[in-house]
Design an enzyme around this catalytic site. Structure first.
Site, PDB file in Angstrom:
ATOM      1  N   SER A   1    -102.225 -27.806  99.881  1.00  0.00           N
ATOM      2  CA  SER A   1    -101.702 -28.371  98.637  1.00  0.00           C
ATOM      3  C   SER A   1    -100.617 -29.405  98.888  1.00  0.00           C
ATOM      4  O   SER A   1    -100.391 -30.284  98.053  1.00  0.00           O
ATOM      5  CB  SER A   1    -101.140 -27.246  97.754  1.00  0.00           C
ATOM      6  OG  SER A   1    -102.143 -26.321  97.417  1.00  0.00           O
TER       7      SER A   1
ATOM      8  N   ASN B   1    -101.098 -16.406 106.417  1.00  0.00           N
ATOM      9  CA  ASN B   1    -101.294 -17.772 105.938  1.00  0.00           C
ATOM     10  C   ASN B   1    -100.193 -18.704 106.422  1.00  0.00           C
ATOM     11  O   ASN B   1    -100.444 -19.649 107.162  1.00  0.00           O
ATOM     12  CB  ASN B   1    -101.350 -17.798 104.410  1.00  0.00           C
ATOM     13  CG  ASN B   1    -102.762 -17.659 103.883  1.00  0.00           C
ATOM     14  OD1 ASN B   1    -103.720 -17.546 104.642  1.00  0.00           O
ATOM     15  ND2 ASN B   1    -102.901 -17.661 102.577  1.00  0.00           N
TER      16      ASN B   1
ATOM     17  N   THR C   1    -105.840 -23.939 104.413  1.00  0.00           N
ATOM     18  CA  THR C   1    -106.516 -24.210 103.135  1.00  0.00           C
ATOM     19  C   THR C   1    -105.737 -23.643 101.955  1.00  0.00           C
ATOM     20  O   THR C   1    -106.254 -23.604 100.832  1.00  0.00           O
ATOM     21  CB  THR C   1    -107.929 -23.595 103.141  1.00  0.00           C
ATOM     22  OG1 THR C   1    -107.844 -22.217 103.507  1.00  0.00           O
ATOM     23  CG2 THR C   1    -108.831 -24.321 104.121  1.00  0.00           C
ATOM     24  N   ALA C   2    -104.503 -23.216 102.184  1.00  0.00           N
ATOM     25  CA  ALA C   2    -103.693 -22.622 101.121  1.00  0.00           C
ATOM     26  C   ALA C   2    -102.531 -23.549 100.766  1.00  0.00           C
ATOM     27  O   ALA C   2    -102.729 -24.702 100.418  1.00  0.00           O
ATOM     28  CB  ALA C   2    -103.210 -21.235 101.557  1.00  0.00           C
ATOM     29  N   TYR C   3    -101.303 -23.063 100.887  1.00  0.00           N
ATOM     30  CA  TYR C   3    -100.112 -23.831 100.513  1.00  0.00           C
ATOM     31  C   TYR C   3    -100.026 -25.137 101.306  1.00  0.00           C
ATOM     32  O   TYR C   3     -99.726 -26.209 100.756  1.00  0.00           O
ATOM     33  CB  TYR C   3     -98.880 -22.958 100.753  1.00  0.00           C
ATOM     34  CG  TYR C   3     -97.582 -23.449 100.156  1.00  0.00           C
ATOM     35  CD1 TYR C   3     -97.509 -24.604  99.392  1.00  0.00           C
ATOM     36  CD2 TYR C   3     -96.412 -22.721 100.367  1.00  0.00           C
ATOM     37  CE1 TYR C   3     -96.303 -25.027  98.851  1.00  0.00           C
ATOM     38  CE2 TYR C   3     -95.203 -23.142  99.826  1.00  0.00           C
ATOM     39  CZ  TYR C   3     -95.154 -24.295  99.079  1.00  0.00           C
ATOM     40  OH  TYR C   3     -93.958 -24.714  98.553  1.00  0.00           O
TER      41      TYR C   3
ATOM     42  N   ASP D   1    -107.169 -13.858  96.432  1.00  0.00           N
ATOM     43  CA  ASP D   1    -106.537 -14.064  97.733  1.00  0.00           C
ATOM     44  C   ASP D   1    -105.177 -13.388  97.829  1.00  0.00           C
ATOM     45  O   ASP D   1    -104.798 -12.890  98.897  1.00  0.00           O
ATOM     46  CB  ASP D   1    -106.402 -15.565  98.013  1.00  0.00           C
ATOM     47  CG  ASP D   1    -107.731 -16.203  98.391  1.00  0.00           C
ATOM     48  OD1 ASP D   1    -108.600 -15.483  98.927  1.00  0.00           O
ATOM     49  OD2 ASP D   1    -107.906 -17.412  98.147  1.00  0.00           O
TER      50      ASP D   1
ATOM     51  N   ARG E   1     -80.684 -29.848  94.943  1.00  0.00           N
ATOM     52  CA  ARG E   1     -80.334 -30.390  96.257  1.00  0.00           C
ATOM     53  C   ARG E   1     -81.518 -30.347  97.213  1.00  0.00           C
ATOM     54  O   ARG E   1     -82.443 -29.567  97.046  1.00  0.00           O
ATOM     55  CB  ARG E   1     -79.183 -29.573  96.874  1.00  0.00           C
ATOM     56  CG  ARG E   1     -77.987 -29.357  95.949  1.00  0.00           C
ATOM     57  CD  ARG E   1     -77.168 -30.607  95.775  1.00  0.00           C
ATOM     58  NE  ARG E   1     -76.064 -30.393  94.861  1.00  0.00           N
ATOM     59  CZ  ARG E   1     -74.791 -30.626  95.154  1.00  0.00           C
ATOM     60  NH1 ARG E   1     -74.481 -31.060  96.350  1.00  0.00           N
ATOM     61  NH2 ARG E   1     -73.855 -30.428  94.258  1.00  0.00           N
TER      62      ARG E   1
END
Length: 332
Positions: A217, A171, A212-214, A97, A182
């Site tokens: 998650s 994406n 469906t990526a970051y 990907d 911080r």
């Protein structure tokens, strides 16, 4: 820094709503196939991409590229590299990907479709595995494919001194802090209306493709590619109202960075291109007018891709479906 194209304007400068409705089909859907393919750009993993995983020792990218090149030539199609400045009909990329996202930069700039062959790990954006290279090429030459358009994001950072920088993403645009000790203090708004403010580790502003990526998650929902929407997902936020927000396709997400510790913050587009975000900067993220184009051979539902790529357990569903068919006298 890539120079922004005139088509990548913010929501504030778009045509009236009626014109926006006319442009809807440019972002999500399919297109009729173009003229016969005569030249294809071949792209593959570079040294910055992850190595081929252990489960695919018999399909190294170099071998797959050689096969793809030979298959193209056997059909009278000229394979070229990324340095080619002449007309190209399509981009054929071999990798995971990350490699496909890199290849989309060339495909989007030329406004041509892209097809991916997975020699990486998950390969969610890929259309085929290395075993199917020759069939992919044959289908491309014969025109046995559709072109699916995918929404992209226009990302704009307005610094306190008035400097404006721009990028785009397929994406997601991910706001991250540089000071790991911080939190980021941010205020978010939608279409000029304040929504909330809180401390967090970051924010992800995503398309349905990136859901469906970051964003996935970090607890965001999966959005079907044909759904016209934008997604905002806080990362490790310290507040009660920090759920993911699914917004309309013409909305403009706005973020003001109030505090960021030492070093300020940065926003990463598809994990490849970054913009500096100083304290006090305002980020605007909206749908770009220029989409990307993805060649598709398999018309299976998106749900089947989810099951296959994530190896989801579906035994109970299939058992129930079989029982229902048996009781009703239906056939598979």
């Amino acid at each position: 820094m890539n120079k922004p194209s005139p088509s990548d304007t913010s929501a504030a400068t778009r045509p009236a709503e009626s014109a926006g409705r006319r442009q809807t089909s440019e972002h999500v859907g399919t297109e009729p196939r173009r003229r016969r393919i005569s030249r294809v750009m071949l792209l593959q993993r570079d040294l910055n991409d992850k190595p081929v995983p252990v489960p695919r020792p018999s399909a190294p990218t170099a071998t797959a590229v050689a096969r793809a090149s030979a298959a193209l030539r056997s059909h009278g199609v000229e394979p070229v590299g990324p340095e080619c400045t002449d007309h190209v009909d399509l981009v054929l990329v071999l990798g995971g990907d990350g490699t496909i996202l890199r290849a989309f930069e060339a495909a989007r700039e030329r406004d041509i479709p892209l097809v991916g062959i997975n020699t990486g790990h998950v390969g969610f954006l890929a259309e085929a595995d290395p075993d199917g290279i020759e069939q992919v090429v044959a289908d491309l030459v014969a025109g046995r494919f559709t072109v699916e358009t995918r929404t992209t994001l226009n990302v704009e950072v307005v610094s306190p001194d008035g400097t404006i920088t721009r990028e785009w993403a397929l994406n997601e645009a991910a706001l991250e802090k540089r000071d790991r000790a911080r939190m980021l203090e941010v205020a978010i708004g939608v279409d000029g209306q304040a929504v909330s403010s809180f401390g967090c580790d970051g924010l992800i502003m995503s398309t349905p493709t990136g859901s469906t990526a970051y964003a996935f998650s970090c607890g965001g929902p999966v959005i079907w590619p044909e759904v016209e929407a934008l997604l905002l997902v806080p990362v490790a936020a310290h507040a009660l109202f920090t759920r993911p927000l699914v917004l309309g396709p013409e909305s403009c997400m706005e973020v003001v960075v109030q505090r960021a510790g030492f070093g300020g913050a940065e926003i990463w587009c598809d994990g490849r291109r970054s913009l500096d975000v100083p304290v006090g900067a305002r980020i605007r993220v909206s749908r770009a007018q220029r989409p990307v184009r993805l060649a598709r051979f398999n018309q299976a539902p998106f749900a089947s891709r989810l099951v296959r790529k994530f190896d989801l357990p579906v035994e109970g569903w299939r058992a129930s479906a079989s029982a229902d068919e048996s009781s009703s006298g239906g056939t598979a």
